[in-house]
Design a protein around this motif. Structure first.
Motif, PDB file in Angstrom:
ATOM      1  N   VAL A   9       0.975  -1.168  -0.141  1.00  0.00           N
ATOM      2  CA  VAL A   9       0.020  -0.104   0.062  1.00  0.00           C
ATOM      3  C   VAL A   9       0.796   1.250   0.044  1.00  0.00           C
ATOM      4  CG1 VAL A   9      -1.590   1.186   1.491  1.00  0.00           C
ATOM      5  CG2 VAL A   9      -1.962  -1.069   1.049  1.00  0.00           C
ATOM      6  N   LEU A  10       2.095   1.357   0.629  1.00  0.00           N
ATOM      7  CA  LEU A  10       2.815   2.298   0.806  1.00  0.00           C
ATOM      8  C   LEU A  10       3.385   2.518  -0.570  1.00  0.00           C
ATOM      9  CD1 LEU A  10       4.634   4.561   2.471  1.00  0.00           C
ATOM     10  CD2 LEU A  10       6.067   2.753   2.686  1.00  0.00           C
ATOM     11  N   GLY A  11       3.872   1.526  -1.045  1.00  0.00           N
ATOM     12  CA  GLY A  11       4.629   1.552  -2.670  1.00  0.00           C
ATOM     13  C   GLY A  11       3.387   2.166  -3.597  1.00  0.00           C
ATOM     14  N   LEU A  12       2.180   1.620  -3.592  1.00  0.00           N
ATOM     15  CA  LEU A  12       1.158   2.296  -4.410  1.00  0.00           C
ATOM     16  C   LEU A  12       0.854   3.741  -4.072  1.00  0.00           C
ATOM     17  CD1 LEU A  12      -1.135  -0.793  -4.230  1.00  0.00           C
ATOM     18  CD2 LEU A  12       0.413  -0.048  -6.268  1.00  0.00           C
ATOM     19  N   GLY A  13       0.922   4.301  -2.892  1.00  0.00           N
ATOM     20  CA  GLY A  13       0.854   5.637  -2.736  1.00  0.00           C
ATOM     21  C   GLY A  13       1.801   6.414  -2.788  1.00  0.00           C
ATOM     22  N   ILE A  19       3.139  10.995  -9.200  1.00  0.00           N
ATOM     23  CA  ILE A  19       2.439  11.269 -10.492  1.00  0.00           C
ATOM     24  C   ILE A  19       2.052  12.741 -10.118  1.00  0.00           C
ATOM     25  CG2 ILE A  19       0.294  11.236 -11.700  1.00  0.00           C
ATOM     26  CD1 ILE A  19       0.813   8.060 -11.413  1.00  0.00           C
ATOM     27  N   PHE A  20       1.665  13.203  -9.044  1.00  0.00           N
ATOM     28  CA  PHE A  20       1.215  14.585  -8.699  1.00  0.00           C
ATOM     29  C   PHE A  20       2.197  15.435  -8.187  1.00  0.00           C
ATOM     30  CE2 PHE A  20      -2.692  11.853  -8.143  1.00  0.00           C
ATOM     31  CZ  PHE A  20      -3.572  12.811  -9.007  1.00  0.00           C
ATOM     32  N   PHE A  21       3.263  14.984  -7.492  1.00  0.00           N
ATOM     33  CA  PHE A  21       4.428  15.678  -7.152  1.00  0.00           C
ATOM     34  C   PHE A  21       5.865  15.262  -7.699  1.00  0.00           C
ATOM     35  CE2 PHE A  21       1.535  15.414  -3.559  1.00  0.00           C
ATOM     36  CZ  PHE A  21       0.878  16.510  -3.608  1.00  0.00           C
ATOM     37  N   VAL A  64      -2.931   1.884 -10.837  1.00  0.00           N
ATOM     38  CA  VAL A  64      -2.673   3.292 -10.169  1.00  0.00           C
ATOM     39  C   VAL A  64      -1.909   4.292 -11.059  1.00  0.00           C
ATOM     40  CG1 VAL A  64      -0.857   4.070  -8.382  1.00  0.00           C
ATOM     41  CG2 VAL A  64      -2.249   2.160  -7.885  1.00  0.00           C
ATOM     42  N   THR A  65      -1.061   3.888 -12.030  1.00  0.00           N
ATOM     43  CA  THR A  65      -0.287   4.653 -12.878  1.00  0.00           C
ATOM     44  C   THR A  65      -1.453   5.422 -13.876  1.00  0.00           C
ATOM     45  OG1 THR A  65       0.125   2.902 -14.308  1.00  0.00           O
ATOM     46  CG2 THR A  65       1.750   3.576 -12.683  1.00  0.00           C
ATOM     47  N   SER A  66      -2.602   4.876 -14.227  1.00  0.00           N
ATOM     48  CA  SER A  66      -3.570   5.305 -14.862  1.00  0.00           C
ATOM     49  C   SER A  66      -4.279   6.499 -14.175  1.00  0.00           C
ATOM     50  CB  SER A  66      -4.749   4.294 -15.339  1.00  0.00           C
ATOM     51  OG  SER A  66      -5.341   3.982 -14.177  1.00  0.00           O
ATOM     52  N   VAL A  67      -3.842   6.756 -13.117  1.00  0.00           N
ATOM     53  CA  VAL A  67      -4.277   8.191 -12.307  1.00  0.00           C
ATOM     54  C   VAL A  67      -3.614   9.227 -13.225  1.00  0.00           C
ATOM     55  CG1 VAL A  67      -4.645   9.550 -10.300  1.00  0.00           C
ATOM     56  CG2 VAL A  67      -4.931   6.948 -10.380  1.00  0.00           C
ATOM     57  N   SER A  68      -4.297  10.136 -13.489  1.00  0.00           N
ATOM     58  CA  SER A  68      -3.759  11.399 -14.187  1.00  0.00           C
ATOM     59  C   SER A  68      -4.141  12.463 -13.256  1.00  0.00           C
ATOM     60  CB  SER A  68      -4.190  11.705 -15.563  1.00  0.00           C
ATOM     61  OG  SER A  68      -5.649  11.951 -15.658  1.00  0.00           O
ATOM     62  N   PRO A  69      -3.081  13.668 -13.245  1.00  0.00           N
ATOM     63  CA  PRO A  69      -3.097  14.674 -12.294  1.00  0.00           C
ATOM     64  C   PRO A  69      -4.334  15.678 -13.021  1.00  0.00           C
ATOM     65  CG  PRO A  69      -1.037  14.651 -13.507  1.00  0.00           C
ATOM     66  CD  PRO A  69      -1.618  13.455 -13.833  1.00  0.00           C
ATOM     67  N   PRO A  70      -5.045  16.435 -12.250  1.00  0.00           N
ATOM     68  CA  PRO A  70      -5.929  17.274 -12.897  1.00  0.00           C
ATOM     69  C   PRO A  70      -5.362  18.307 -13.632  1.00  0.00           C
ATOM     70  CG  PRO A  70      -5.890  17.455 -10.398  1.00  0.00           C
ATOM     71  CD  PRO A  70      -4.857  16.541 -10.824  1.00  0.00           C
TER      72      PRO A  70
END
Length: 70
Positions: A9-13, A19-21, A64-70
């Motif tokens: 879970v830590l790794g995924l977070g 991605i965001f920072f 998880v990597t499919s999450v894209s920043p706004p």
């Protein structure tokens, strides 16, 4: 087994945080270390748990990597 789940879970977070920072790869290296550590701990528990963690990682990391920043 709980520590392995927490490391996964830590790794995924950390992947989401990268991605965001953008951190020039520092968070990505930490995420990789956490995920590899989780898989290693799962294999120490049993081969079946290790294989299950490999399958979970193969499914969750692309999700998880499919999450894209706004």
């Amino acid at each position: 087994m709980t520590a392995a789940i927490l490391l996964l879970v830590l790794g995924l977070g950390l992947i989401v945080a990268e991605i965001f920072f953008p951190s020039l790869g520092v968070l990505a290296v930490l995420a990789t270390a956490a995920i590899v550590g989780a898989i290693a701990m799962a294999f120490q528990e049993s081969s079946a748990a290790g294989v299950n963690f490999l399958i979970a990682t193969a499914v969750l990391v692309p999700a998880v990597t499919s999450v894209s920043p706004p």
